[in-house]
Motif scaffolding. Structure first.
Motif, PDB file in Angstrom:
ATOM      1  N   GLN A   8      32.899  16.989  25.139  1.00 39.18           N
ATOM      2  CA  GLN A   8      32.531  17.812  26.796  1.00 39.18           C
ATOM      3  C   GLN A   8      31.806  19.247  25.935  1.00 39.18           C
ATOM      4  N   ASN A   9      32.812  20.097  25.053  1.00 41.30           N
ATOM      5  CA  ASN A   9      32.393  21.490  24.938  1.00 41.30           C
ATOM      6  C   ASN A   9      32.165  21.461  22.952  1.00 41.30           C
ATOM      7  N   PRO A  10      30.426  20.373  22.419  1.00 40.12           N
ATOM      8  CA  PRO A  10      30.960  20.994  21.051  1.00 40.12           C
ATOM      9  C   PRO A  10      30.952  22.064  20.733  1.00 40.12           C
ATOM     10  N   ARG A  11      30.844  22.396  19.286  1.00 40.08           N
ATOM     11  CA  ARG A  11      30.314  23.344  18.689  1.00 40.08           C
ATOM     12  C   ARG A  11      28.672  23.272  18.422  1.00 40.08           C
ATOM     13  N   THR A  12      28.209  24.158  17.981  1.00 34.56           N
ATOM     14  CA  THR A  12      26.922  24.742  17.423  1.00 34.56           C
ATOM     15  C   THR A  12      26.917  24.471  16.929  1.00 34.56           C
ATOM     16  N   ALA A  13      25.171  25.242  16.020  1.00 33.51           N
ATOM     17  CA  ALA A  13      25.095  25.358  15.389  1.00 33.51           C
ATOM     18  C   ALA A  13      23.143  25.013  14.959  1.00 33.51           C
ATOM     19  N   LEU A  14      21.959  26.318  14.523  1.00 36.24           N
ATOM     20  CA  LEU A  14      21.416  26.663  14.080  1.00 36.24           C
ATOM     21  C   LEU A  14      20.586  26.665  12.759  1.00 36.24           C
ATOM     22  N   VAL A  15      20.159  25.543  12.506  1.00 36.97           N
ATOM     23  CA  VAL A  15      19.764  25.125  11.746  1.00 36.97           C
ATOM     24  C   VAL A  15      18.098  25.736  10.991  1.00 36.97           C
ATOM     25  N   VAL A  16      18.022  26.577  10.357  1.00 39.44           N
ATOM     26  CA  VAL A  16      16.964  27.376  10.180  1.00 39.44           C
ATOM     27  C   VAL A  16      15.738  26.322   8.687  1.00 39.44           C
ATOM     28  N   SER A  24       9.069  18.640   0.381  1.00 41.74           N
ATOM     29  CA  SER A  24       9.450  19.626   0.466  1.00 41.74           C
ATOM     30  C   SER A  24      10.572  19.135   0.465  1.00 41.74           C
ATOM     31  N   LEU A  25      10.876  19.433  -1.001  1.00 38.39           N
ATOM     32  CA  LEU A  25      12.915  19.712  -1.381  1.00 38.39           C
ATOM     33  C   LEU A  25      13.621  20.491  -0.413  1.00 38.39           C
ATOM     34  N   THR A  26      13.661  21.710  -0.122  1.00 40.57           N
ATOM     35  CA  THR A  26      13.613  22.388   0.648  1.00 40.57           C
ATOM     36  C   THR A  26      13.673  21.534   2.527  1.00 40.57           C
ATOM     37  N   GLU A  27      13.376  21.251   3.284  1.00 44.61           N
ATOM     38  CA  GLU A  27      12.941  20.374   4.231  1.00 44.61           C
ATOM     39  C   GLU A  27      13.806  19.211   3.866  1.00 44.61           C
ATOM     40  N   HIS A  28      14.019  18.668   2.732  1.00 46.91           N
ATOM     41  CA  HIS A  28      14.919  16.844   2.597  1.00 46.91           C
ATOM     42  C   HIS A  28      16.499  18.066   2.643  1.00 46.91           C
ATOM     43  N   LEU A  29      16.447  18.831   2.262  1.00 46.03           N
ATOM     44  CA  LEU A  29      18.207  19.158   1.771  1.00 46.03           C
ATOM     45  C   LEU A  29      18.574  19.638   3.448  1.00 46.03           C
ATOM     46  N   ALA A  30      17.109  20.189   4.235  1.00 49.52           N
ATOM     47  CA  ALA A  30      17.904  20.928   5.638  1.00 49.52           C
ATOM     48  C   ALA A  30      18.067  19.472   6.992  1.00 49.52           C
ATOM     49  N   ALA A  31      17.164  18.316   6.205  1.00 45.63           N
ATOM     50  CA  ALA A  31      17.598  17.410   6.882  1.00 45.63           C
ATOM     51  C   ALA A  31      19.274  16.650   6.413  1.00 45.63           C
ATOM     52  N   ARG A  32      18.929  16.716   5.127  1.00 48.18           N
ATOM     53  CA  ARG A  32      21.222  16.502   4.971  1.00 48.18           C
ATOM     54  C   ARG A  32      21.613  17.408   6.008  1.00 48.18           C
ATOM     55  N   VAL A  34      21.802  19.002   9.028  1.00 47.24           N
ATOM     56  CA  VAL A  34      21.851  18.360  10.142  1.00 47.24           C
ATOM     57  C   VAL A  34      22.592  17.107  10.054  1.00 47.24           C
ATOM     58  N   THR A  35      22.873  16.338   9.781  1.00 49.88           N
ATOM     59  CA  THR A  35      23.118  15.123   9.282  1.00 49.88           C
ATOM     60  C   THR A  35      25.207  15.233   9.115  1.00 49.88           C
ATOM     61  N   ARG A  36      24.571  16.548   8.535  1.00 52.03           N
ATOM     62  CA  ARG A  36      26.677  17.107   8.161  1.00 52.03           C
ATOM     63  C   ARG A  36      26.927  17.031   9.044  1.00 52.03           C
ATOM     64  N   LEU A  37      26.404  18.664   9.885  1.00 52.88           N
ATOM     65  CA  LEU A  37      26.939  19.383  10.912  1.00 52.88           C
ATOM     66  C   LEU A  37      26.788  18.460  12.201  1.00 52.88           C
ATOM     67  N   TYR A  42      28.902  19.178  15.591  1.00 53.08           N
ATOM     68  CA  TYR A  42      28.490  19.899  15.809  1.00 53.08           C
ATOM     69  C   TYR A  42      26.798  19.314  16.642  1.00 53.08           C
ATOM     70  N   ARG A  43      26.848  19.987  17.466  1.00 55.25           N
ATOM     71  CA  ARG A  43      25.972  20.191  19.006  1.00 55.25           C
ATOM     72  C   ARG A  43      24.588  20.848  17.416  1.00 55.25           C
ATOM     73  N   VAL A  44      23.522  20.465  17.210  1.00 54.60           N
ATOM     74  CA  VAL A  44      22.551  21.059  16.207  1.00 54.60           C
ATOM     75  C   VAL A  44      20.674  21.173  16.477  1.00 54.60           C
ATOM     76  N   ASP A  45      20.398  22.576  15.942  1.00 53.31           N
ATOM     77  CA  ASP A  45      18.899  22.855  16.953  1.00 53.31           C
ATOM     78  C   ASP A  45      18.446  23.282  15.160  1.00 53.31           C
ATOM     79  N   LEU A  46      17.523  22.450  15.078  1.00 51.34           N
ATOM     80  CA  LEU A  46      16.807  22.569  13.622  1.00 51.34           C
ATOM     81  C   LEU A  46      15.613  23.221  14.072  1.00 51.34           C
ATOM     82  N   LEU A  47      15.890  24.256  13.627  1.00 45.00           N
ATOM     83  CA  LEU A  47      14.577  25.698  13.852  1.00 45.00           C
ATOM     84  C   LEU A  47      13.483  24.752  12.425  1.00 45.00           C
ATOM     85  N   ASP A  48      12.397  25.012  12.618  1.00 46.17           N
ATOM     86  CA  ASP A  48      11.297  24.428  11.666  1.00 46.17           C
ATOM     87  C   ASP A  48      10.491  25.574  12.158  1.00 46.17           C
TER      88      ASP A  48
END
Length: 228
Positions: A8-16, A24-32, A34-37, A42-48
């Motif tokens: 009920q209280n997941p850890r939080t992460a921001l991926v920028v 791009s490969l950068t976008e691909h690794l960012a998506a990976r 997010v999946t890993r987190l 983790y509850r992930v906020d993706l900031l592109d």
């Protein structure tokens, strides 16, 4: 943890992610990342930054006022501050340009990691947060300049930014061999660009890059939070 096994209280992460192309490969690794987190709870906020149309250029509204650390910045910057503040872990994924950050990411830090928010207080508002910088570099892994680049980024990012803003831990994950045509400096200081990899070799190159990126994230999440 609740009775049904859902946190009920997941850890939080921001991926920028900071790149000018969606494919791009950068976008691909960012998506990976997010999946890993998310797999780790983790509850992930993706900031592109590109997709959200962030303008990295400083504005008068977001210029620091050294006489007023309570200055109200622009609504856009305030919203980004809230996203940083809500995250326990911040991971930036970016291409390395000129041994530093691309303008898109540097401008985000200039405008958002601002006076009164990220620094300028005796008790930092970002104290206790953790930061991972995943930088993709086109140089070949065997280039002697890789060590220089690692040290340069650690100085800029770990000490010049994260430590200055009170983060409890910051790490740089440098990923050379990110280009299909690897780059290297020869003994005469001339830039040499290898022929493009293809076929099985190219598949292996990028599989290894993914493996190294995953390892950086795994080791970062497992590390004890210690001061930078």
């Amino acid at each position: 943890m609740s009775h049904n096994g859902i946190d009920q209280n997941p850890r939080t992460a921001l991926v920028v992610v900071a790149h000018h192309r969606s494919d791009s490969l950068t976008e691909h690794l960012a998506a990976r990342t997010v999946t890993r987190l998310e797999a780790d709870g983790y509850r992930v906020d993706l900031l592109d930054l590109r997709a959200e149309g962030f303008d990295p250029r400083m504005t008068e509204a977001d210029e620091p006022d050294w006489g007023n650390r309570e200055k109200t910045y622009s609504p856009e910057v305030h919203e980004h501050m809230e996203r940083i503040f809500a995250a326990e872990v911040v991971i930036a994924v970016f291409p390395v340009y000129w041994a530093s950050l691309p303008a898109l990411l540097k401008g985000w830090i200039d405008r958002v990691w601002n006076y009164g928010f990220a620094y300028g207080r005796s008790k930092p508002r970002l104290a206790g947060k953790r930061m991972l910088w995943l930088g993709l570099a086109g140089m070949a892994a065997g280039d002697p300049l890789v060590d220089f680049l690692q040290q340069s980024l650690e100085g800029q990012l770990n000490l010049g930014i994260a430590y200055y803003c009170g983060f409890s831990h910051s790490a740089v994950g440098l990923l050379p061999d990110a280009e299909e045509r690897r780059q290297r400096m020869d003994a005469d200081g001339q830039l040499r660009i290898d022929a493009a990899t293809a076929g099985v070799e190219r598949v292996a190159q990028y599989a290894d890059l993914e493996r190294r990126a995953d390892a950086f994230v795994t080791n970062f999440l497992a590390a004890e939070p210690v001061p930078v």
